[in-house]
Design a protein around this motif. Structure first.
Motif, PDB file in Angstrom:
ATOM      1  N   SER A  12      -6.215   5.690  -1.289  1.00 37.07           N
ATOM      2  CA  SER A  12      -6.465   4.143  -1.799  1.00 37.07           C
ATOM      3  C   SER A  12      -5.775   3.185  -0.792  1.00 37.07           C
ATOM      4  O   SER A  12      -5.039   3.820  -0.394  1.00 37.07           O
ATOM      5  CB  SER A  12      -6.446   3.888  -3.229  1.00 37.07           C
ATOM      6  N   GLU A  13      -6.102   1.840  -0.617  1.00 37.22           N
ATOM      7  CA  GLU A  13      -5.650   1.095  -0.136  1.00 37.22           C
ATOM      8  C   GLU A  13      -4.042   0.816  -0.409  1.00 37.22           C
ATOM      9  O   GLU A  13      -3.293   0.824   0.204  1.00 37.22           O
ATOM     10  CB  GLU A  13      -6.450  -0.377  -0.013  1.00 37.22           C
ATOM     11  N   LYS A  14      -3.866   0.780  -1.557  1.00 36.96           N
ATOM     12  CA  LYS A  14      -2.386   0.980  -2.306  1.00 36.96           C
ATOM     13  C   LYS A  14      -2.121   2.037  -2.880  1.00 36.96           C
ATOM     14  O   LYS A  14      -2.985   2.501  -3.848  1.00 36.96           O
ATOM     15  CB  LYS A  14      -2.595  -0.529  -3.396  1.00 36.96           C
ATOM     16  N   PRO A  15      -0.824   2.752  -2.356  1.00 39.84           N
ATOM     17  CA  PRO A  15      -0.672   4.007  -2.946  1.00 39.84           C
ATOM     18  C   PRO A  15      -0.427   3.942  -4.476  1.00 39.84           C
ATOM     19  O   PRO A  15      -0.110   2.975  -5.124  1.00 39.84           O
ATOM     20  CB  PRO A  15       0.680   4.340  -2.284  1.00 39.84           C
ATOM     21  N   ASP A  33       1.156  -1.562 -11.657  1.00 37.07           N
ATOM     22  CA  ASP A  33      -0.401  -1.227 -11.663  1.00 37.07           C
ATOM     23  C   ASP A  33      -0.608  -0.130 -10.626  1.00 37.07           C
ATOM     24  O   ASP A  33      -1.807   0.335 -10.378  1.00 37.07           O
ATOM     25  CB  ASP A  33      -0.913  -2.526 -11.121  1.00 37.07           C
ATOM     26  N   GLN A  34       0.404   0.492 -10.113  1.00 42.48           N
ATOM     27  CA  GLN A  34       0.263   1.553  -9.225  1.00 42.48           C
ATOM     28  C   GLN A  34       0.363   3.063 -10.147  1.00 42.48           C
ATOM     29  O   GLN A  34       0.139   3.924  -9.361  1.00 42.48           O
ATOM     30  CB  GLN A  34       1.183   1.850  -8.041  1.00 42.48           C
TER      31      GLN A  34
END
Length: 236
Positions: free
Chosen positions: A73-76, A229-230
């Motif tokens: 995803s864009e954010k790990p 949130d990750q």
């Protein structure tokens, strides 16, 4: 090392029976001899039995939590999954299946805090007790030290100082990482399991430790720690 190749983990263990009296007489004698050097003269084996969970010969695993980085995803994202229950053999087989299917490549490694002294050998010994063939990542026979696919955040923090022990709780504190001990600590696990019969509370504690190990690794390798949130929890 690419963090996608690291499987972070933590285990929770308890004495194999709730009380010393439930052991057969021979096992009681063996436990008494095993712990004689650690007990003070006035402490009986019965009184010391609450600590039996730290030895693979007298304890059992009730939870293994693992965490891995999903970089697609864009954010790990950091995904956490737990294997838990009263059936230790089932827990170990599920963990072995995970390693055999998804974590058997040469570049992939296991990481735990004090894992080389506790988590990795404990899992391997309990697998042998249950006649489970060891997965490649826990098979150490015939391997040279640099061929062993194990990372240990406590060893990383030691920087070669073999006399130095630092708990995960202390390390998270000094590194500015949220403490994993917000509810219970390791000394309370047996009571919560046998007396309170609250296994899910122990699972959450194990998952927080697994997350803390990953956060410590990130700090030790000069990478930004995970934001709330990750972190994603994978249901069984």
């Amino acid at each position: 090392m690419n963090i996608k190749n690291i499987l972070f983990l933590d285990i929770e263990t308890v004495p194999e029976t709730q009380s010393f009296a439930e052991l057969d007489p021979l096992k009681q004698e063996l436990f008494s001899k095993k712990t004689a050097y650690q007990r003070k003269d006035e402490i009986t084996a019965d009184e010391f039995y609450e600590r039996a969970g730290i030895w693979a010969e007298f304890g059992k695993i009730i939870c293994i939590s693992v965490g891995f980085f999903d970089l697609h995803s864009e954010k790990p994202a950091f995904r956490i999954k737990s294997f838990f229950g009263d059936d230790e053999r089932k827990i170990l087989l599920a963990f072995k299946n995970l390693l055999d299917k998804f974590f058997s490549k040469p570049e992939q490694v296991l990481c735990a805090h004090n894992g080389k002294e506790f988590d990795f050998p404990f899992i391997a010994r309990r697998m042998i007790v249950h006649s489970i063939a060891l997965p490649e990542k826990l098979q150490l026979f015939g391997k040279k030290p640099w061929e062993v696919a194990h990372l240990d955040t406590m060893e990383m923090w030691k920087f070669g100082d073999f006399k130095h022990y630092t708990s995960l709780n202390l390390l998270t504190n000094i590194l500015g990482i949220p403490s994993p001990k917000e509810d219970i600590d390791g000394s309370q696990v047996a009571k919560v399991y046998y007396e309170d019969q609250d296994l899910l509370r122990i699972v959450k504690y194990c998952e927080r430790d697994t997350l803390a190990v990953a956060q410590v690794y990130l700090r030790l390798t000069h990478q930004p720690i995970l934001e709330e949130d990750q972190v994603l929890f994978v249901e069984n």
